[in-house]
Scaffold this motif. Structure first.
Motif, PDB file in Angstrom:
ATOM      1  N   ARG A 277       0.817  -1.220   0.000  1.00 20.73           N
ATOM      2  CA  ARG A 277       0.000   0.000   0.000  1.00 20.73           C
ATOM      3  C   ARG A 277       0.847   1.265   0.000  1.00 20.73           C
ATOM      4  NH1 ARG A 277      -3.116  -3.531   3.362  1.00 20.73           N
ATOM      5  NH2 ARG A 277      -5.200  -3.885   2.473  1.00 20.73           N
ATOM      6  N   GLY A 278       2.083   1.174   0.490  1.00 19.79           N
ATOM      7  CA  GLY A 278       2.938   2.358   0.545  1.00 19.79           C
ATOM      8  C   GLY A 278       3.459   2.754  -0.831  1.00 19.79           C
ATOM      9  N   ARG A 279       3.385   4.032  -1.140  1.00 16.82           N
ATOM     10  CA  ARG A 279       3.815   4.510  -2.461  1.00 16.82           C
ATOM     11  C   ARG A 279       5.304   4.257  -2.687  1.00 16.82           C
ATOM     12  NH1 ARG A 279       3.270  10.707  -4.866  1.00 16.82           N
ATOM     13  NH2 ARG A 279       4.040  10.197  -6.966  1.00 16.82           N
ATOM     14  N   PHE A 280       6.118   4.489  -1.648  1.00 16.02           N
ATOM     15  CA  PHE A 280       7.560   4.288  -1.790  1.00 16.02           C
ATOM     16  C   PHE A 280       7.876   2.837  -2.121  1.00 16.02           C
ATOM     17  CE2 PHE A 280      11.684   3.236   0.285  1.00 16.02           C
ATOM     18  CZ  PHE A 280      12.509   3.985  -0.553  1.00 16.02           C
ATOM     19  N   GLN A 281       7.205   1.895  -1.468  1.00 10.05           N
ATOM     20  CA  GLN A 281       7.450   0.487  -1.745  1.00 10.05           C
ATOM     21  C   GLN A 281       7.019   0.127  -3.169  1.00 10.05           C
ATOM     22  OE1 GLN A 281       5.333  -1.104   1.721  1.00 10.05           O
ATOM     23  NE2 GLN A 281       7.289  -1.828   2.517  1.00 10.05           N
ATOM     24  N   ARG A 282       5.911   0.660  -3.616  1.00  9.19           N
ATOM     25  CA  ARG A 282       5.482   0.385  -4.987  1.00  9.19           C
ATOM     26  C   ARG A 282       6.479   0.948  -6.001  1.00  9.19           C
ATOM     27  NH1 ARG A 282       0.452   2.094  -2.960  1.00  9.19           N
ATOM     28  NH2 ARG A 282       0.538   3.977  -4.261  1.00  9.19           N
ATOM     29  N   LEU A 283       7.053   2.109  -5.708  1.00 12.44           N
ATOM     30  CA  LEU A 283       8.066   2.679  -6.593  1.00 12.44           C
ATOM     31  C   LEU A 283       9.312   1.814  -6.637  1.00 12.44           C
ATOM     32  CD1 LEU A 283       7.785   6.509  -5.800  1.00 12.44           C
ATOM     33  CD2 LEU A 283       7.197   5.361  -7.945  1.00 12.44           C
ATOM     34  N   LEU A 284       9.692   1.248  -5.495  1.00 11.83           N
ATOM     35  CA  LEU A 284      10.837   0.338  -5.481  1.00 11.83           C
ATOM     36  C   LEU A 284      10.559  -0.897  -6.326  1.00 11.83           C
ATOM     37  CD1 LEU A 284      12.063   0.420  -1.755  1.00 11.83           C
ATOM     38  CD2 LEU A 284      13.130   1.497  -3.757  1.00 11.83           C
ATOM     39  N   GLY A 285       9.319  -1.385  -6.264  1.00 11.12           N
ATOM     40  CA  GLY A 285       8.951  -2.521  -7.096  1.00 11.12           C
ATOM     41  C   GLY A 285       9.077  -2.192  -8.572  1.00 11.12           C
ATOM     42  N   ARG A 286       8.648  -1.019  -8.958  1.00 11.59           N
ATOM     43  CA  ARG A 286       8.762  -0.605 -10.355  1.00 11.59           C
ATOM     44  C   ARG A 286      10.224  -0.402 -10.757  1.00 11.59           C
ATOM     45  NH1 ARG A 286       4.357   3.676 -12.375  1.00 11.59           N
ATOM     46  NH2 ARG A 286       5.378   3.000 -14.311  1.00 11.59           N
ATOM     47  N   LEU A 287      11.027   0.090  -9.834  1.00 14.01           N
ATOM     48  CA  LEU A 287      12.463   0.233 -10.116  1.00 14.01           C
ATOM     49  C   LEU A 287      13.084  -1.118 -10.436  1.00 14.01           C
ATOM     50  CD1 LEU A 287      15.139   1.820 -10.155  1.00 14.01           C
ATOM     51  CD2 LEU A 287      15.270   1.472  -7.676  1.00 14.01           C
ATOM     52  N   LEU A 288      12.741  -2.140  -9.668  1.00  9.25           N
ATOM     53  CA  LEU A 288      13.246  -3.482  -9.950  1.00  9.25           C
ATOM     54  C   LEU A 288      12.788  -3.959 -11.324  1.00  9.25           C
ATOM     55  CD1 LEU A 288      12.738  -5.269  -6.501  1.00  9.25           C
ATOM     56  CD2 LEU A 288      14.910  -4.676  -7.575  1.00  9.25           C
ATOM     57  N   LEU A 289      11.545  -3.706 -11.668  1.00 11.69           N
ATOM     58  CA  LEU A 289      11.025  -4.139 -12.969  1.00 11.69           C
ATOM     59  C   LEU A 289      11.688  -3.390 -14.113  1.00 11.69           C
ATOM     60  CD1 LEU A 289       7.239  -4.469 -12.064  1.00 11.69           C
ATOM     61  CD2 LEU A 289       8.843  -6.338 -12.539  1.00 11.69           C
ATOM     62  N   VAL A 290      12.076  -2.146 -13.900  1.00  3.19           N
ATOM     63  CA  VAL A 290      12.790  -1.388 -14.933  1.00  3.19           C
ATOM     64  C   VAL A 290      14.103  -2.081 -15.291  1.00  3.19           C
ATOM     65  CG1 VAL A 290      14.086   0.763 -15.329  1.00  3.19           C
ATOM     66  CG2 VAL A 290      11.731   0.855 -14.495  1.00  3.19           C
ATOM     67  N   THR A 291      14.764  -2.691 -14.321  1.00  6.20           N
ATOM     68  CA  THR A 291      16.052  -3.348 -14.596  1.00  6.20           C
ATOM     69  C   THR A 291      15.903  -4.562 -15.500  1.00  6.20           C
ATOM     70  OG1 THR A 291      16.001  -4.812 -12.641  1.00  6.20           O
ATOM     71  CG2 THR A 291      16.947  -2.598 -12.356  1.00  6.20           C
TER      72      THR A 291
END
Length: 359
Positions: A150-164
């Protein structure tokens, strides 16, 4: 000043503390492959034989995943969330370091002589096995966990991993397609009973991009821009061969992800008359720890926002005869054999418990 770990440890009996330490050690296994991968990259380039020996951790994990113990117990409620969240943040950091380390090592490979070519190719093969496998297990798996938080920061980290791994749109398509339309015509991640892996892979990859583009075009475009920016910066910093390997490891990781998608929901479509469960069960302890609870996928679909240590192993539904790593190899290389094995377990009866073994 007391640390969170010390305060927690002082509040529980010694036996309970020892039991929890075993769970921490188990889930700590998720750090093993990224740590080995980083060590390989930072100490390279290697001699040809040495480079191939560095892939041994992958083969050991596959063997342990297939012949290792089962684990169906729940993580004790007393276990603090900071440890499990800490593993997610550690995996984010390790993935960033591994991607940068890959570029650094590839840029240092010599190609002047015939011997250099042999050594260089051996290093690239080892890199493909280590980094490609790691980017699925230790990047896409934690990304899946983080994009459901639910946290926005955690979701952004998830997207950062997917970008790699060039798969940022998965963060949209997974929620808006797979979870919203599980087993239906609009679900890109449920394999049909007559669908082989190659056909499923093409359909799933294309459909996920279409879903993301139609559902959240602006967000999908930002992800595409981030992936393009990473690729351009990587090529500029480390050269065209490193850029090629960045793309290659992403392809390997995505193919493994889609193999997992294939066997997780194989045949459990709404219109098949066989959907007695939402996902195939798996009780492999190694898969549970390496993939951060992803093996408890049926419970995840019931409670998508529940953190991975709180998921349960359910009884109802068909069960895999092996762990995720072995099943992914099976599906990728012989999906016809997997379909032949799986079909008898997809009876239309609902609510039964299925027990299965490798034929």
């Amino acid at each position: 000043m007391s640390t969170p770990a010390k305060t927690f440890a002082e509040g529980i009996p010694g036996a309970a503390r020892q039991a929890l330490s075993l769970w921490w050690l188990g889930f700590g296994l998720c750090l093993f492959l990224p740590a080995c991968t980083l060590a390989f990259l930072l100490t390279g380039p290697h001699g040809a034989a040495s480079a191939l020996l560095w892939t041994l951790p992958v083969w050991l994990l596959i063997a342990a995943d297939h012949w290792g113990p089962a684990e169906r117990r729940m993580v004790p409620q007393a276990a603090p969330g900071w440890f499990f969240d800490g593993l997610l943040y550690a995996l984010v950091l390790l993935q960033i370091l591994n991607i940068l380390g890959m570029g650094w090592m590839v840029a240092r490979l010599p190609w002047a002589t015939a011997a250099d070519w042999g050594t260089g190719c051996a290093n690239l093969v080892a890199l493909r096995i280590l980094v490609g496998t790691n980017s699925c297990c230790a990047a896409i798996a934690p990304a899946h966990e983080l994009i459901h938080r639910r946290g926005r920061f955690q979701r952004l980290l998830g997207r950062l991993l997917l970008v790699t791994v060039g798969y940022d749109h998965f963060s949209i398509a997974h929620r808006r397609g797979h979870h919203a339309k599980l087993g239906g015509a609009g679900d890109p991640s449920t394999a049909r009973v007559d669908e082989d892996y190659a056909t499923f892979l093409r359909r799933s990859v294309a459909a996920q991009w279409r879903i993301a583009w139609r559902a959240e075009r602006g967000s999908a475009l930002l992800g595409l821009m981030a992936e393009t920016g990473l690729a351009l910066a990587f090529g500029w910093a480390f050269g065209p061969l490193a850029l090629t390997m960045l793309v290659y490891q992403a392809v390997v990781a995505v193919k493994l992800l889609e193999a997992v998608n294939y066997f997780q929901h194989f045949g459990l479509t709404q219109d098949s008359g066989r959907a007695g469960a939402t996902a195939w069960n798996c009780d492999s302890a190694v898969s549970l720890f390496m993939f951060l609870g992803l093996t408890r996928h049926a419970d995840h679909h019931r409670h998508a926002a529940t953190p991975y240590p709180r998921l349960r192993s359910l009884d109802a539904g068909p069960a895999l005869p092996c762990g995720y790593l072995w099943a992914a190899i099976w599906v990728k290389n012989h999906s016809a054999g997997y379909r032949s094995w799986a079909d008898p377990f997809l009876a239309p009866t609902r609510g039964q418990t299925y027990m299965s073994r490798m034929p």
